[in-house]
Design a protein around this motif. Sequence first.
Motif, PDB file in Angstrom:
ATOM      1  N   ALA A 268     -43.882  12.089  37.781  1.00 44.26           N
ATOM      2  CA  ALA A 268     -42.468  11.882  37.496  1.00 44.26           C
ATOM      3  C   ALA A 268     -41.660  12.300  38.718  1.00 44.26           C
ATOM      4  O   ALA A 268     -42.168  12.995  39.608  1.00 44.26           O
ATOM      5  CB  ALA A 268     -42.056  12.706  36.279  1.00 44.26           C
TER       6      ALA A 268
ATOM      7  N   SER B  43     -39.550  14.540  39.058  1.00 43.55           N
ATOM      8  CA  SER B  43     -39.532  16.007  39.172  1.00 43.55           C
ATOM      9  C   SER B  43     -40.913  16.616  38.973  1.00 43.55           C
ATOM     10  O   SER B  43     -41.041  17.838  38.856  1.00 43.55           O
ATOM     11  CB  SER B  43     -38.577  16.592  38.128  1.00 43.55           C
ATOM     12  OG  SER B  43     -39.000  16.233  36.814  1.00 43.55           O
ATOM     13  N   GLY B  44     -41.968  15.770  38.914  1.00 43.14           N
ATOM     14  CA  GLY B  44     -43.315  16.261  38.639  1.00 43.14           C
ATOM     15  C   GLY B  44     -43.793  17.273  39.659  1.00 43.14           C
ATOM     16  O   GLY B  44     -43.583  17.123  40.862  1.00 43.14           O
TER      17      GLY B  44
ATOM     18  N   LYS C 140     -44.913  13.197  30.282  1.00 44.64           N
ATOM     19  CA  LYS C 140     -43.726  12.758  29.540  1.00 44.64           C
ATOM     20  C   LYS C 140     -43.609  11.243  29.661  1.00 44.64           C
ATOM     21  O   LYS C 140     -43.782  10.676  30.741  1.00 44.64           O
ATOM     22  CB  LYS C 140     -42.459  13.416  30.097  1.00 44.64           C
ATOM     23  CG  LYS C 140     -41.207  13.095  29.299  1.00 44.64           C
ATOM     24  CD  LYS C 140     -40.012  13.900  29.791  1.00 44.64           C
ATOM     25  CE  LYS C 140     -38.785  13.623  28.949  1.00 44.64           C
ATOM     26  NZ  LYS C 140     -37.615  14.434  29.406  1.00 44.64           N
TER      27      LYS C 140
ATOM     28  N   GLN D 141     -41.747   7.909  30.087  1.00 43.70           N
ATOM     29  CA  GLN D 141     -40.535   7.541  30.816  1.00 43.70           C
ATOM     30  C   GLN D 141     -39.763   6.446  30.069  1.00 43.70           C
ATOM     31  O   GLN D 141     -40.280   5.823  29.138  1.00 43.70           O
ATOM     32  CB  GLN D 141     -40.917   7.049  32.209  1.00 43.70           C
ATOM     33  CG  GLN D 141     -41.722   8.056  33.015  1.00 43.70           C
ATOM     34  CD  GLN D 141     -40.982   9.358  33.223  1.00 43.70           C
ATOM     35  OE1 GLN D 141     -39.928   9.396  33.865  1.00 43.70           O
ATOM     36  NE2 GLN D 141     -41.517  10.454  32.688  1.00 43.70           N
TER      37      GLN D 141
ATOM     38  N   LEU E 275     -45.347  15.756  34.380  1.00 41.82           N
ATOM     39  CA  LEU E 275     -44.326  16.743  34.709  1.00 41.82           C
ATOM     40  C   LEU E 275     -44.904  17.910  35.488  1.00 41.82           C
ATOM     41  O   LEU E 275     -44.199  18.517  36.308  1.00 41.82           O
ATOM     42  CB  LEU E 275     -43.681  17.285  33.426  1.00 41.82           C
ATOM     43  CG  LEU E 275     -42.932  16.294  32.553  1.00 41.82           C
ATOM     44  CD1 LEU E 275     -42.421  17.006  31.300  1.00 41.82           C
ATOM     45  CD2 LEU E 275     -41.782  15.661  33.315  1.00 41.82           C
TER      46      LEU E 275
ATOM     47  N   GLU F  96     -39.290  22.595  28.982  1.00 37.62           N
ATOM     48  CA  GLU F  96     -38.913  21.270  28.512  1.00 37.62           C
ATOM     49  C   GLU F  96     -39.600  21.029  27.180  1.00 37.62           C
ATOM     50  O   GLU F  96     -40.740  21.462  26.973  1.00 37.62           O
ATOM     51  CB  GLU F  96     -39.317  20.214  29.533  1.00 37.62           C
ATOM     52  CG  GLU F  96     -38.676  18.868  29.321  1.00 37.62           C
ATOM     53  CD  GLU F  96     -38.669  18.025  30.592  1.00 37.62           C
ATOM     54  OE1 GLU F  96     -38.504  16.795  30.459  1.00 37.62           O
ATOM     55  OE2 GLU F  96     -38.819  18.578  31.694  1.00 37.62           O
TER      56      GLU F  96
END
Length: 291
Positions: A55, A57-58, A125, A127, A135, A241
């Motif tokens: 991701a 921000s992974g 996660k 998308q 993540l 999260e």
Amino acid sequence: MKRPAVFLAGALLGAAPAAAQRADTALVSLVNTERAFSAASRDHGVPAAFLANAADSGLVFTPAPTRALEQYAGRPAPPVLLTWYPVAAKISAAGDMGYTTGPFELRPATAGPPPAYGHYSTVWKRQPDGRWKFLADLGIPHPRPARTLAGWTPADAPPPARTPAAGTMDAEAARASLLEAERALAADAAERGFTEALLARGAEGVRVHREGSEPAIGAEAARALLAREPAASGWTTAHAEAARSGDFGYAHGSFRTADGVGSYMRVWERGADGEWRVVLDVTAPPPRPRG
């Protein structure tokens, strides 16, 4: 895919069979994504595989958390073969978050040193476009496993945990609740030690992963493994999260030992009683001094 256990659990907890089936299907798609991730690593190299599956921000842990897109961007593929496969996986009732874990093997692409082994843990996660992206990904090295572990199959999947409000709780409220659970664990660890604090909140079959040892599964094995670990303190959450259904989430942060600052990643599941339970606890120890 339809299994009586899934439908029964859904009926007992107020979940519609269709919702349970959707979560079941999502879990299979998550595991298939993990397997495709490993195949991409084998066929196209580690950097390309991680860039394609992270991701925005992974994170990967080096041992500090580092954005995967920054870690691997522009890097040539090293002359190694890194492969892995999932042996355990769980997913939220909403089908929007999950995790996978299993053994990995790192070997030179040609003649060279013997293979290295370990276990990976990855939080995923879904998308907006429907694809799964990770993540956070944290692996621990350990000696060659004593036995070959069977890969995950649909028969291994329990129904996803559900809170009384599953399906109605927004992700931000669930995240706030998860942060409270993280803070309570840290406060309890400061008072009576990390092992007792963790096991008091461990899910059935809790997994504890520590560098140099094969994973401990269940409270008894986890206690024995943690007894061999250096004393750790100052557990501090950096990020958490949670799923839309409020029943699944993860957190990562830092801790201290006599050797410095390490990182941790923790997967949580929230049951019908509303309590958060730790499914997986994995650490990256402080970096070793050079020299």
